[in-house]
Design an enzyme around this catalytic site. Structure first.
Site, PDB file in Angstrom:
ATOM      1  N   GLU A 117      10.252   1.652  12.619  1.00 42.14           N
ATOM      2  CA  GLU A 117      10.167   2.878  11.817  1.00 42.14           C
ATOM      3  C   GLU A 117      10.536   4.082  12.683  1.00 42.14           C
ATOM      4  OE1 GLU A 117       6.473   3.489   9.731  1.00 42.14           O
ATOM      5  OE2 GLU A 117       7.016   5.548   9.162  1.00 42.14           O
ATOM      6  N   ASP A 135      -0.319  -5.204   4.090  1.00 42.14           N
ATOM      7  CA  ASP A 135      -0.360  -4.353   5.287  1.00 42.14           C
ATOM      8  C   ASP A 135      -1.806  -4.270   5.787  1.00 42.14           C
ATOM      9  OD1 ASP A 135       0.760  -2.682   7.168  1.00 42.14           O
ATOM     10  OD2 ASP A 135       0.791  -0.914   5.864  1.00 42.14           O
ATOM     11  N   LYS A 170       1.536  -7.597   7.717  1.00 42.66           N
ATOM     12  CA  LYS A 170       2.161  -6.723   8.719  1.00 42.66           C
ATOM     13  C   LYS A 170       1.057  -5.980   9.457  1.00 42.66           C
ATOM     14  CE  LYS A 170       3.964  -2.488   7.677  1.00 42.66           C
ATOM     15  NZ  LYS A 170       3.159  -1.643   8.574  1.00 42.66           N
ATOM     16  N   ASP A 210      -0.436   0.361   3.568  1.00 41.51           N
ATOM     17  CA  ASP A 210      -1.645   1.189   3.556  1.00 41.51           C
ATOM     18  C   ASP A 210      -1.277   2.648   3.293  1.00 41.51           C
ATOM     19  OD1 ASP A 210      -0.570   1.805   6.015  1.00 41.51           O
ATOM     20  OD2 ASP A 210      -2.417   1.510   7.155  1.00 41.51           O
ATOM     21  N   SER A 211       0.040   2.924   3.182  1.00 38.64           N
ATOM     22  CA  SER A 211       0.477   4.243   2.717  1.00 38.64           C
ATOM     23  C   SER A 211      -0.072   4.529   1.318  1.00 38.64           C
ATOM     24  CB  SER A 211       2.008   4.332   2.699  1.00 38.64           C
ATOM     25  OG  SER A 211       2.577   3.234   2.020  1.00 38.64           O
TER      26      SER A 211
HETATM   27  O1  KIV Z   1       1.990   1.627   4.808  1.00 41.05           O
HETATM   28  C1  KIV Z   1       3.210   1.629   4.734  1.00 41.05           C
HETATM   29  O2  KIV Z   1       3.832   1.855   3.691  1.00 41.05           O
HETATM   30  C2  KIV Z   1       3.939   1.363   5.958  1.00 41.05           C
HETATM   31  C3  KIV Z   1       5.314   1.906   6.029  1.00 41.05           C
HETATM   32  C4  KIV Z   1       5.256   3.319   6.486  1.00 41.05           C
HETATM   33  C5  KIV Z   1       6.154   1.094   6.901  1.00 41.05           C
HETATM   34  O3  KIV Z   1       3.416   0.797   6.874  1.00 41.05           O
END
Ligand code: KIV
Length: 285
Positions: A186, A87, A117, A48-49
């Protein structure tokens, strides 16, 4: 390049058993996914980044399930052989176990993901249990969890003190007992990551900025290649200045269009003389 064998859960556990580190990167689009698959990356996280790296939000919180599904589908089309992780975005699993199962199912059914995740410790164990009971492989995420960045007081290392470290160890155990097949740590200290890795019995421990002792490493693709303009986290090694290469190319394009050195004959298409003559006669009529 030759076609790779699809990376599956047994492939990942085999690597761990053989002491071979797992490679994991974020990815949000088709062409990058293609390159990552060709490079032999084991796992991709459609994080979700993407809210920050692709959509320009200040945090990950505005990201929706629709955003995540759209990007996950594109990544799967580009990387059919990687182990693809979706995610779970903010508020797609926090409200209830049912919402968690429903949205995890969307990643599997609509984007052909291999796993999901989600962020959080013991308080999310029932979500992990529900998702895994529905037949969906799940990864936990501890330490710096960006969806809770406000409660954590900013983007900072987690578990430096003994009490907080013990809480993260207990959370890891709770997630493993709930059925998570992997846990991402993390920004926790390397020694804490090592302790969790040594204590994990049937769970793969993955590190993002948490040192070398995990079973594998994750990096944010945009940090690796200088593609995120706002900041560069200390843990991210820059493997290539792609952002600079692109910026230089864009400046050259502006220059060449302005001074009329672009386009050249090889950049356009011609019409046969006789066709052009015929066209002119038609226009004369
Ligand atoms: O959203 C993402 O890329 C993540 C990473 C920061 C682990 O959850």
């Amino acid at each position: 390049m030759s076609e790779r064998k699809k990376v599956s859960l047994p492939t990942l556990f085999k690597k761990v058993a053989e002491g071979k580190p797992i490679t994991w990167l974020t990815c949000y689009d088709y062409p990058t996914a293609y390159l990552q698959d060709q490079a032999g990356i084991d796992m991709i996280l459609v994080g979700d980044s993407l809210g920050m790296t692709m959509l320009g939000y200040e945090s990950t919180l505005p990201v929706t399930m629709e955003d995540m599904i759209r990007h996950s589908q594109a990544v799967r089309r580009g990387a059919p052989n990687v182990f693809l992780v979706g995610d779970m975005p903010y508020m797609s699993y926090q409200p209830s176990v049912e919402s968690a199962i429903r949205n995890a199912g969307r990643f599997m059914a609509e984007a052909s993901c291999d796993a999901i995740k989600l962020e959080g410790g013991a308080e999310m164990a029932d979500r992990i249990y529900g998702i895994v009971s529905a037949g969906i492989p799940a990864i936990g995420h501890l330490g710096l969890t960006p969806q809770s960045v406000s409660a954590l007081g900013g983007f900072r290392v987690q578990g430096k003190g003994a009490k907080q470290a013990k809480k993260i160890l207990d959370d890891a155990k709770a997630l493993e007992q709930a059925g998570a097949f992997a846990i991402l740590l993390e920004m926790v200290p390397d020694r804490l990551c090592q302790l969790i890795t040594e204590r994990a019995s049937n769970c793969i421990i993955l590190s993002l900025g948490s040192g070398p002792h995990a079973h594998g490493q994750l990096l944010i693709y945009h940090d690796m290649f200088g593609l995120y303009p706002r900041f560069k986290p200390r843990m991210a090694k820059v493997f290539g200045e792609a952002g600079k290469v692109i910026l230089d190319g864009l400046k050259q394009y502006v220059q060449e269009v302005s001074d009329k050195s672009f386009p050249q004959t090889e950049n356009w298409f011609t019409m046969p003389d006789e066709e052009y003559e015929e066209l002119m006669q038609m226009l004369d009529k």
